[in-house]
Write a protein that holds these residues in place. Sequence first.
Motif, PDB file in Angstrom:
ATOM      1  N   ILE A 272      11.225  14.933  -7.767  1.00 59.00           N
ATOM      2  CA  ILE A 272      11.396  16.497  -7.482  1.00 59.00           C
ATOM      3  C   ILE A 272      12.150  16.619  -6.101  1.00 59.00           C
ATOM      4  O   ILE A 272      11.533  15.903  -5.078  1.00 59.00           O
ATOM      5  CB  ILE A 272      10.212  17.390  -7.563  1.00 59.00           C
TER       6      ILE A 272
ATOM      7  N   GLN B  36       6.652  19.857 -18.891  1.00 61.37           N
ATOM      8  CA  GLN B  36       5.309  19.405 -19.266  1.00 61.37           C
ATOM      9  C   GLN B  36       5.644  18.197 -20.202  1.00 61.37           C
ATOM     10  O   GLN B  36       4.659  17.463 -20.829  1.00 61.37           O
ATOM     11  CB  GLN B  36       4.488  20.390 -20.348  1.00 61.37           C
TER      12      GLN B  36
ATOM     13  N   GLN C  46      -6.661   9.435  -9.794  1.00 62.20           N
ATOM     14  CA  GLN C  46      -5.863   8.499  -9.562  1.00 62.20           C
ATOM     15  C   GLN C  46      -4.440   8.814  -8.727  1.00 62.20           C
ATOM     16  O   GLN C  46      -4.023   8.082  -8.046  1.00 62.20           O
ATOM     17  CB  GLN C  46      -5.663   7.827 -10.772  1.00 62.20           C
TER      18      GLN C  46
ATOM     19  N   LEU D  94       0.976  -1.168  -0.025  1.00 64.83           N
ATOM     20  CA  LEU D  94       0.043  -0.022   0.008  1.00 64.83           C
ATOM     21  C   LEU D  94       0.935   1.421   0.056  1.00 64.83           C
ATOM     22  O   LEU D  94       1.792   1.269   0.524  1.00 64.83           O
ATOM     23  CB  LEU D  94      -1.082   0.032   1.241  1.00 64.83           C
ATOM     24  N   LEU D  95       0.438   2.217  -0.651  1.00 62.53           N
ATOM     25  CA  LEU D  95       0.900   3.659  -0.717  1.00 62.53           C
ATOM     26  C   LEU D  95      -0.015   4.587  -0.157  1.00 62.53           C
ATOM     27  O   LEU D  95      -1.140   4.757  -0.637  1.00 62.53           O
ATOM     28  CB  LEU D  95       1.289   4.053  -2.172  1.00 62.53           C
TER      29      LEU D  95
ATOM     30  N   ARG E 274      -3.347   3.799  -2.469  1.00 62.01           N
ATOM     31  CA  ARG E 274      -2.982   3.159  -3.676  1.00 62.01           C
ATOM     32  C   ARG E 274      -2.372   1.683  -3.107  1.00 62.01           C
ATOM     33  O   ARG E 274      -1.358   1.578  -2.450  1.00 62.01           O
ATOM     34  CB  ARG E 274      -1.996   3.763  -4.502  1.00 62.01           C
ATOM     35  N   GLY E 275      -2.991   0.748  -3.787  1.00 57.00           N
ATOM     36  CA  GLY E 275      -2.723  -0.567  -3.423  1.00 57.00           C
ATOM     37  C   GLY E 275      -2.472  -1.706  -4.390  1.00 57.00           C
ATOM     38  O   GLY E 275      -2.824  -1.562  -5.382  1.00 57.00           O
ATOM     39  N   SER E 276      -1.759  -2.574  -4.076  1.00 61.79           N
ATOM     40  CA  SER E 276      -1.516  -3.646  -4.957  1.00 61.79           C
ATOM     41  C   SER E 276      -1.425  -5.234  -4.081  1.00 61.79           C
ATOM     42  O   SER E 276      -0.830  -5.088  -3.229  1.00 61.79           O
ATOM     43  CB  SER E 276      -0.274  -3.546  -5.666  1.00 61.79           C
TER      44      SER E 276
ATOM     45  N   ARG F 170      -0.149  19.815 -17.393  1.00 66.75           N
ATOM     46  CA  ARG F 170      -0.097  18.520 -17.776  1.00 66.75           C
ATOM     47  C   ARG F 170      -1.449  18.030 -17.635  1.00 66.75           C
ATOM     48  O   ARG F 170      -2.060  17.965 -16.861  1.00 66.75           O
ATOM     49  CB  ARG F 170       0.663  17.699 -17.185  1.00 66.75           C
TER      50      ARG F 170
ATOM     51  N   ASN G 234       6.642  13.702  -0.610  1.00 63.40           N
ATOM     52  CA  ASN G 234       6.876  13.246  -1.998  1.00 63.40           C
ATOM     53  C   ASN G 234       7.034  14.515  -2.826  1.00 63.40           C
ATOM     54  O   ASN G 234       7.277  15.533  -2.161  1.00 63.40           O
ATOM     55  CB  ASN G 234       5.641  12.409  -2.357  1.00 63.40           C
ATOM     56  N   GLY G 235       7.135  14.371  -4.142  1.00 62.62           N
ATOM     57  CA  GLY G 235       7.570  15.575  -5.010  1.00 62.62           C
ATOM     58  C   GLY G 235       6.849  16.924  -4.838  1.00 62.62           C
ATOM     59  O   GLY G 235       6.937  17.779  -5.403  1.00 62.62           O
ATOM     60  N   PHE G 236       5.528  16.503  -4.281  1.00 63.09           N
ATOM     61  CA  PHE G 236       4.415  17.596  -4.380  1.00 63.09           C
ATOM     62  C   PHE G 236       4.393  17.874  -3.002  1.00 63.09           C
ATOM     63  O   PHE G 236       3.459  18.931  -2.542  1.00 63.09           O
ATOM     64  CB  PHE G 236       2.930  17.123  -4.830  1.00 63.09           C
TER      65      PHE G 236
ATOM     66  N   GLU H 141       3.741  10.825   2.427  1.00 57.01           N
ATOM     67  CA  GLU H 141       3.455   9.375   1.839  1.00 57.01           C
ATOM     68  C   GLU H 141       3.985   8.274   2.436  1.00 57.01           C
ATOM     69  O   GLU H 141       5.142   8.431   3.395  1.00 57.01           O
ATOM     70  CB  GLU H 141       4.226   9.599   0.707  1.00 57.01           C
TER      71      GLU H 141
ATOM     72  N   ARG I 138      13.304   6.289  -2.549  1.00 55.18           N
ATOM     73  CA  ARG I 138      13.538   7.844  -1.970  1.00 55.18           C
ATOM     74  C   ARG I 138      13.890   7.736  -0.388  1.00 55.18           C
ATOM     75  O   ARG I 138      14.416   8.701  -0.208  1.00 55.18           O
ATOM     76  CB  ARG I 138      12.012   8.325  -2.119  1.00 55.18           C
TER      77      ARG I 138
ATOM     78  N   LEU J  73       2.670   1.081  -7.689  1.00 57.35           N
ATOM     79  CA  LEU J  73       2.104   1.880  -6.696  1.00 57.35           C
ATOM     80  C   LEU J  73       2.436   3.438  -7.229  1.00 57.35           C
ATOM     81  O   LEU J  73       1.745   4.353  -6.788  1.00 57.35           O
ATOM     82  CB  LEU J  73       2.711   1.588  -5.151  1.00 57.35           C
TER      83      LEU J  73
ATOM     84  N   PRO K 131       7.742  14.069 -12.010  1.00 60.18           N
ATOM     85  CA  PRO K 131       7.432  15.027 -10.752  1.00 60.18           C
ATOM     86  C   PRO K 131       7.666  14.290  -9.446  1.00 60.18           C
ATOM     87  O   PRO K 131       8.343  14.789  -8.549  1.00 60.18           O
ATOM     88  CB  PRO K 131       5.857  15.192 -10.674  1.00 60.18           C
ATOM     89  N   GLU K 132       7.800  12.855  -9.365  1.00 57.15           N
ATOM     90  CA  GLU K 132       7.970  12.058  -8.190  1.00 57.15           C
ATOM     91  C   GLU K 132       9.367  11.990  -7.838  1.00 57.15           C
ATOM     92  O   GLU K 132       9.957  11.840  -6.783  1.00 57.15           O
ATOM     93  CB  GLU K 132       7.755  10.536  -8.418  1.00 57.15           C
TER      94      GLU K 132
END
Lengths: 278, 478
Positions: B135, B126, A240, A22-23, A246-248, A103, A54-56, A60, B307, B289, B132-133
């Motif tokens: 960054i 873009q 999404q 899981l994330l 988010r899981g697998s 994007r 995370n990047g944003f 996480e 990471r 994931l 972006p992951e």
Amino acid sequence: MELTVLHQTTYRYDTPVGQIALLLRLQPPQLNCQTPRDWQVSVNGEPVSTFHANGFGDSEAFFQQRRPVRELSIVASGSVETSDRHGVVSGFRQEAPLPVFLRQTDLTRPDAAIRAFAQSVVGPDTLGRLHALSGLVREVISYRPGSTSTASTAAEALAQGQGVCQDHTHLFVSAARVLGIPARYVAGYLLADDASQALRETHAWAEAWVEGLGWLGFDATNGLCVTDHYVRLCCGLDAQEAAPVRGSAFGATATAVQADVMINETRPDAAQQNQQQQ
Amino acid sequence: MNRSFTRGAMSFFEMHDQEGAIRSCYADVKRWIDETGIAGLHRRLEEAEAIFRRIGITFAVYGEGGDPERLIPFDLLPRVFSRLEWERLDRGIRQRAQALNAFLFDVYHRGEILRAGLIPQDLVYQNPAFRPEMIGFDPPGRVYSHIVGIDIVRTGPTAFEVLEDNCRTPSGVSYMLENREIMTRMFPGLFAKGMVTPVDNYPALLLQTLKEVAPPACKGDPVVVLLTPGSLNSAYYEHSFLADLMGIELVEPVDLFVENDRVWMKTTAGPRAVDVIYRRIDDDYLDPLVFRPDSLLGVPGLFHAYRAGGVTLCSAPGAGIADDKAIYVYVPEMIRFYLGEEPILANIPTWQCGTETGLAHVLAHLPELVAKEVHGSGGYGMLIGPKASPEEIAAYAERIKANPGGFIAQPTLDLSTVPTLGEAGVVGRHADFRPFCLVGKQMRLVPGGLTRVALTEGSLVVNSSQGGGVKDTWVLRN
């Protein structure tokens, strides 16, 4: 305002499943408009503690279940001190470059109808256009639970004219990007004004970039900017990417998924007294 | 891999100087050809092919697709670079590999080169190849592309030009090693004088490079594995070949799992921690994931462990933004910006259809140009103006007009030719060259690379699926 949240998600499997990964983006980040207190996340009672940015700039965590289980129960709970910043959201631990949020994705990619819709939005400036857009979204997609699925695209929702918060948000970010305004999808919790309107599930809204103000939260479903009734979990380019879970699971599909969100104001009296003292 | 295309028969033949005399670096090769005779060379070629078949080296280079079981034609005559030529190539290749890695660090951090206005922001941010992951993340040693494959063509005695950079998972190095191995085994006399610099230390240097970028969590001697998508991949032969030569495990995603921010390999003796993954698998399929959720190939949690500093991925996810065809145009600017140097190896002049002037030029000159899709690879979806019919050109022009930003165009080039064994004698055939630069705590480059040759006369297509072959590449000691 202090909000208390209990968010439970349960996955059930017909046969025991051994490899579950899981994330989790279930940790509200510390921001200008929110400060989490005593926040805890657990999976089947096991605490999940190592959240990374995370990047944003969202928190996480990764969780792995190797012992076979038939049920997976993810619980996020705690309280969050929120404040009304007129929609402005700031203080992210990590900022991604703005053009990233121009994007489009498979879920937001505009068709001719979305382009035409975006061009119909008028306003004196970026902020004005965004408010107009937020209002128009609700006019072209009426709120109707169950009319779309998590796989529905912005174009599909616009074509059918019905949807839920995910569809409103997808259309909002898609059209904003068409207009050259960086926009992103946000997942979180909303305290409904009236208990009878309580969602009992996570809510979705958008953030759009306004030069001079920064990120502004727009809840197109309710036609307003975010207030102290909102708890922000995470963002992404679409639903999404912004999924809080988010899981697998190898060799298995959950036969039942049940989610429940309870959100209340913590001791409203105390909060009021707090405000009076400020 | 791009190909470029020639106009006339006036190409530079690398074996001869301008007066038609044998260039000194080819003297030994020429003597050997004369002594062996053409019939003798053909006999030896048959022997060589029998050996290749026996050891089973069969795979398509550079992700061309096609039949992975097909034997790629081998040409017996080596391509030779003098020491002076190589010294310049060596400096140019290292310079480029360094600038590309500096660019990658920059775009995933402050983006100084974009702030300076040298590269349009949108072209990077873009671009789907920009992840972006990534960054704000610092990969060990700040290296993103650990194996940089740079495709080079030659257009004159001193003119070398870069066609394309490959920063993700460049393939073909096994051919470099096998071609030399076969030549040494069959013609020991050619190498007896020690004039040809060896390349057989490449696997050792690759392993050293990979170990140098071990993650913070690594204790002791780093455990390195090679991650392959599986035996159906067209480059599987190379994956197993390199893993063998480095003495490391060849693993598939199903052999790995993540726990406690570390990656573990399932072994008969229980789980074993993995420090560095030389992955020959695309970003999209690394971790369902984070990247493609419908991927059945990946290792869930792999990116999180990366990471968290528990494992190093080589190359780093998102390294592909540096070898995008739209970004290629700006590599000379990167070299000036990050290194304060002038590019040693030139780019091929490129028009970007995304700009107004570029579009106008390309549409007006399409019959003379080679036009390509920015995100295409393997030569699919390209137009070779001089070889296309007016209808094909008109149709391609429409495609460009519909999405100008998706296309670039380059002039047709007078590519050099290299001596190749023909039916009746030595003939000149067009070739390209891919060296492999290794980037760890330091840069390493074995003197050589893979030369691909178009075996059909006048053809510029070096793809194995279209009659292309490979040959040994020599760099002389002096």
